[in-house]
Design an enzyme around this catalytic site. Structure first.
Site, PDB file in Angstrom:
ATOM      1  N   TYR A   1      14.156  18.195  19.071  1.00  0.00           N
ATOM      2  CA  TYR A   1      14.863  17.233  19.908  1.00  0.00           C
ATOM      3  C   TYR A   1      15.624  16.385  18.783  1.00  0.00           C
ATOM      4  CZ  TYR A   1      16.013  13.926  23.645  1.00  0.00           C
ATOM      5  OH  TYR A   1      16.440  13.315  24.582  1.00  0.00           O
TER       6      TYR A   1
ATOM      7  N   LYS B   1      17.215  21.025  21.311  1.00  0.00           N
ATOM      8  CA  LYS B   1      18.299  20.226  22.388  1.00  0.00           C
ATOM      9  C   LYS B   1      19.118  19.262  21.535  1.00  0.00           C
ATOM     10  CE  LYS B   1      18.916  16.515  26.070  1.00  0.00           C
ATOM     11  NZ  LYS B   1      18.477  15.810  26.797  1.00  0.00           N
TER      12      LYS B   1
END
EC number: 4.1.3.3
Lengths: 299, 299
Positions: free
Chosen positions: B139, B169
């Site tokens: 992330y 992400k």
């Protein structure tokens, strides 16, 4: 208002080789800090790698200090967490153990949050702890938390929770901010994060310091406090500044741990948890030399 | 490599008036998102106020989704925490429940940590979970975490843990960074954080998006994905961009929750935990108008 100028130490948290909390070395180090002249301890602060500890680890380690005979009145543990619910758990625990207070970061994941939201986080924590003995020391360290403790926020909290909001640690490094806090809130016990600011903090009406390098130089910093206003103040100030410069340009927490390891001649104190990495051997050797030159615990 | 382009939704976490997790509304909302066309859910992300939840709350809410019949293969819960030990607890729990993977922030309190330290944090988590089924989605949200997931870090992790490091992400908002990740690591499932980037993400070899505003516009975003390369792509892109602009200049999480509340005509979805504050009534009314114009769930 004349205050006792105090040194509280954000004690490092030693780890074993498998990165468990090393309770033995933790208690030993904390007792040594108090014996060397620290007025008290602020365990589980930034320097303590508190954010890298689970709630259970923080509570167990705090209990170990008290079980070893350290008076909880000399303890202001850090209890701030991203989730208010976790901060409640830690603050309730510390308060019930009789700690002098809790050093409380604002929730620190989200950035640019409104002041109303930061107020609400503190207010909900205080309401949920629901204990008149709770004393909150606000923790201003915007470079880590991303959430400043502004003058406006302090005023609202002191108005809403008189007697509960007891102090503030200013880790911004900005003396003008510290001065503004002291001037606006003379009843608040306002600590600087650097021992080099102790003379200004004391003269301005502050409460002393809570400093990372006090892990290495508690006796020297205490000597400076005791020498304030005397002819030896300048020499004491020079000594604390000299020790402090050892850490300039180095990653602070690994360097502080390496320095304690050097002082104690016990490499077990140097272990860090990720996201930190231990100092390279070359740096460790340099720190060792500087620390030995400064004397054991600044004595 | 041709991928299925996916929409995963970082589902909001509804709260009751006393700020407990509102499991009923949470399950209801998550089911509605899947019914509206989302491929899956990434609960307990930034939009989900995950940092404001305790570990127990996160685990209980995840279990509630699965108990309600949501296939864990469609779930990539966020499990990142400042303490690696807590990340281990959540990642192990999600893996044992059969989740497709976990979306993992680096430890996010300390800033400017060395890449070695960030690597070590992920490595120790993966080693401690010790489950071949674990799939880690990195992330990258440096504006919140303060710890970027660099190309060098991704490479080291993929080399050390082949098969485990499954995706990333990119919430940096920097398309050039996303493109660099996709180009360097074509095997990694790389998601953008904005649905407006779906065409570029898909054309470049990415995996789709995990977007906050998908809480409000799942059907519209799914329609854009299904229309990629067809003559209706431009119109679909225009619709998702229009919904997205509703939130410009507003505090994102309170605004998303206000929008869901407006869509569902249920003010219960608008409650936030501190450090956020709910949208002022005037803003809520404006959001309601814009959302109603966009249609229910972008349908």
């Amino acid at each position: 208002m004349t205050r006792t100028i105090e040194l509280y130490v954000p004690a490092i948290t030693p780890f074993t080789q498998d990165l468990s909390v090393d309770t033995g070395r933790f208690v030993d180090h904390c007792q040594a800090l108090l014996a060397a002249g620290a007025h008290g301890l602020a365990p589980f602060g930034t320097t303590s790698e508190a954010a890298s500890l689970t709630l259970a680890e923080r509570m167990t380690a705090l209990e170990a200090l008290i079980a070893a005979g350290i008076d909880p009145v000399r303890l202001i543990p850090g209890t701030g967490c991203p989730a208010v619910g976790d901060c409640v758990t830690l603050s309730k625990h510390a308060t019930e153990l009789g700690c002098r207070g809790t050093l409380v970061l604002p929730p620190f994941y989200y950035k640019n949050v409104p002041e109303d939201g930061a107020f609400d986080a503190y207010a909900r924590m205080i309401d949920a702890v629901a204990d008149d003995r709770l004393r909150v020391y606000l923790y201003h360290i915007p470079q880590m938390s991303g959430v400043p403790i502004t003058l406006g926020l302090i005023e609202r909290l002191m108005t809403a929770f008189p007697g509960i909001i007891a102090g503030l640690k200013d880790s911004s490094g900005d003396w003008e901010n510290t001065r503004a806090v002291i001037d606006a809130f003379p009843d608040l016990a306002t600590y600087s994060a650097s021992e080099s600011l102790i003379p200004r903090n004391a003269a301005g009406g502050g409460a002393g310091c809570i400093s990372a390098s006090a892990n290495v130089n508690p006796a020297g910093i205490r000597r400076l406090i005791d020498a304030l206003g005397t002819e030896s103040e300048a020499a004491c100030h020079e000594q604390v500044s000299a020790v402090r410069t050892i850490f300039e340009g180095l990653p602070l927490i690994p360097a502080i741990k390496a320095a304690v390891a050097a002082q104690r001649d016990d490499v077990g104190f140097a272990t860090v948890r990720p996201p930190f990495v231990a100092m390279a051997d070359a740096h460790q050797a340099k720190i060792k030399k500087a620390v030995i030159a400064a004397g054991p615990q600044g004595a």
